[in-house]
Scaffold this motif. Structure first.
Motif, PDB file in Angstrom:
ATOM      1  N   PRO A  20       5.312   0.080 -11.587  1.00 27.47           N
ATOM      2  CA  PRO A  20       6.210  -1.074 -11.522  1.00 27.47           C
ATOM      3  C   PRO A  20       7.596  -0.698 -11.025  1.00 27.47           C
ATOM      4  CG  PRO A  20       5.079  -1.002 -13.614  1.00 27.47           C
ATOM      5  CD  PRO A  20       4.784   0.293 -12.922  1.00 27.47           C
ATOM      6  N   ARG A  21       8.140  -1.552 -10.192  1.00 26.52           N
ATOM      7  CA  ARG A  21       9.516  -1.401  -9.737  1.00 26.52           C
ATOM      8  C   ARG A  21      10.417  -2.103 -10.736  1.00 26.52           C
ATOM      9  NH1 ARG A  21       8.450  -2.754  -3.488  1.00 26.52           N
ATOM     10  NH2 ARG A  21       6.964  -4.194  -4.305  1.00 26.52           N
ATOM     11  N   LYS A  22      11.587  -1.567 -10.938  1.00 28.55           N
ATOM     12  CA  LYS A  22      12.559  -2.272 -11.763  1.00 28.55           C
ATOM     13  C   LYS A  22      13.100  -3.424 -10.932  1.00 28.55           C
ATOM     14  CE  LYS A  22      13.971   1.681 -14.474  1.00 28.55           C
ATOM     15  NZ  LYS A  22      15.044   2.550 -14.904  1.00 28.55           N
ATOM     16  N   PRO A  23      13.083  -4.639 -11.485  1.00 28.15           N
ATOM     17  CA  PRO A  23      13.586  -5.763 -10.702  1.00 28.15           C
ATOM     18  C   PRO A  23      15.078  -5.621 -10.431  1.00 28.15           C
ATOM     19  CG  PRO A  23      13.006  -6.448 -12.923  1.00 28.15           C
ATOM     20  CD  PRO A  23      12.606  -5.008 -12.792  1.00 28.15           C
ATOM     21  N   ARG A  24      15.505  -6.167  -9.312  1.00 28.93           N
ATOM     22  CA  ARG A  24      16.929  -6.144  -8.974  1.00 28.93           C
ATOM     23  C   ARG A  24      17.684  -7.094  -9.889  1.00 28.93           C
ATOM     24  NH1 ARG A  24      16.565  -7.160  -2.523  1.00 28.93           N
ATOM     25  NH2 ARG A  24      14.842  -5.775  -2.191  1.00 28.93           N
ATOM     26  N   TYR A  41       9.812 -13.701 -14.476  1.00 26.38           N
ATOM     27  CA  TYR A  41       8.929 -12.603 -14.824  1.00 26.38           C
ATOM     28  C   TYR A  41       9.334 -11.994 -16.154  1.00 26.38           C
ATOM     29  CZ  TYR A  41       7.257 -12.740 -10.034  1.00 26.38           C
ATOM     30  OH  TYR A  41       6.714 -13.129  -8.842  1.00 26.38           O
ATOM     31  N   PRO A  42       8.357 -11.430 -16.879  1.00 24.71           N
ATOM     32  CA  PRO A  42       8.678 -10.691 -18.101  1.00 24.71           C
ATOM     33  C   PRO A  42       9.463  -9.432 -17.742  1.00 24.71           C
ATOM     34  CG  PRO A  42       6.321 -11.187 -17.954  1.00 24.71           C
ATOM     35  CD  PRO A  42       6.932 -11.540 -16.638  1.00 24.71           C
ATOM     36  N   TYR A  48       4.821  -3.013 -16.915  1.00 25.55           N
ATOM     37  CA  TYR A  48       4.353  -1.632 -16.836  1.00 25.55           C
ATOM     38  C   TYR A  48       3.312  -1.357 -17.921  1.00 25.55           C
ATOM     39  CZ  TYR A  48       4.426   3.457 -16.749  1.00 25.55           C
ATOM     40  OH  TYR A  48       4.069   4.762 -16.673  1.00 25.55           O
ATOM     41  N   GLY A  49       3.589  -1.807 -19.142  1.00 23.78           N
ATOM     42  CA  GLY A  49       2.653  -1.602 -20.253  1.00 23.78           C
ATOM     43  C   GLY A  49       1.299  -2.240 -19.981  1.00 23.78           C
TER      44      GLY A  49
END
Length: 171
Positions: A20-24, A41-42, A48-49
């Motif tokens: 997963p990318r960290k959202p901006r 989004y959560p 990621y989990g």
């Protein structure tokens, strides 16, 4: 608590390799204020989990296989491929990547990893295996083809370059 249905579109937040990318932050979004649903989004840790649990349980593989089946049917093809293409690609890895999982590919002068892909003729992925870059294609072929035979016994023809043929598994 986010229901799994809220995560269905979250695959768009996954980067290469399914990580997963960290959202901006909203202030750095591509179109601040014009991006409907950007905040729906959560948190990325939740995504990621779920992605890790789904990968461990084989759910992501089932989703991939069903998508490939649907794409083939929509194109007027049989749901399962009869022939595939196998090849590898060496990829540079940063110094933060463990030395145990990377190696030196002397032919391409790359220190990193090698991904071995098996795709059908529409470039739809059937199988991926990642090794250190110093792994010889001919040695990896044994494990790769065993996995292919177990997962896709319908495959009759395999197209490969000479790197995979050195140990006699592929004529």
């Amino acid at each position: 608590m986010h229901p799994p249905s809220a995560l269905a579109p979250a695959h768009l937040l996954l980067g290469n390799g399914g990580e997963p990318r960290k959202p901006r932050p909203a202030s750095r979004a591509p179109h601040p204020g014009q991006c409907p649903g950007c905040g729906d989004y959560p948190p990325w840790r939740t995504i990621y989990g779920f992605a890790r649990r789904w990968a461990a349980a084989g759910i992501l593989g089932v989703i991939r296989d069903q998508l490939r089946r649907r794409i083939r049917l929509a194109a007027g093809k049989t749901p399962q491929a009869a022939s595939v293409i196998v090849d590898s690609q060496s990829i540079k890895a940063s110094e933060t990547v463990s030395k145990a999982t990377r190696g030196w590919d002397g032919g391409k002068l790359i220190n990193g990893r090698k991904r071995h892909l098996i795709c059908d003729h529409r470039s739809l992925v059937l199988l991926v295996m990642v090794t250190p870059a110093d792994a010889q294609d001919s040695l990896v072929a044994r494990e790769l083809l065993l996995r292919l035979a177990l997962m896709h016994p319908e495959i009759a023809i395999i197209w490969a370059d000479s790197g995979y043929a050195k140990n006699g598994l592929i004529p």
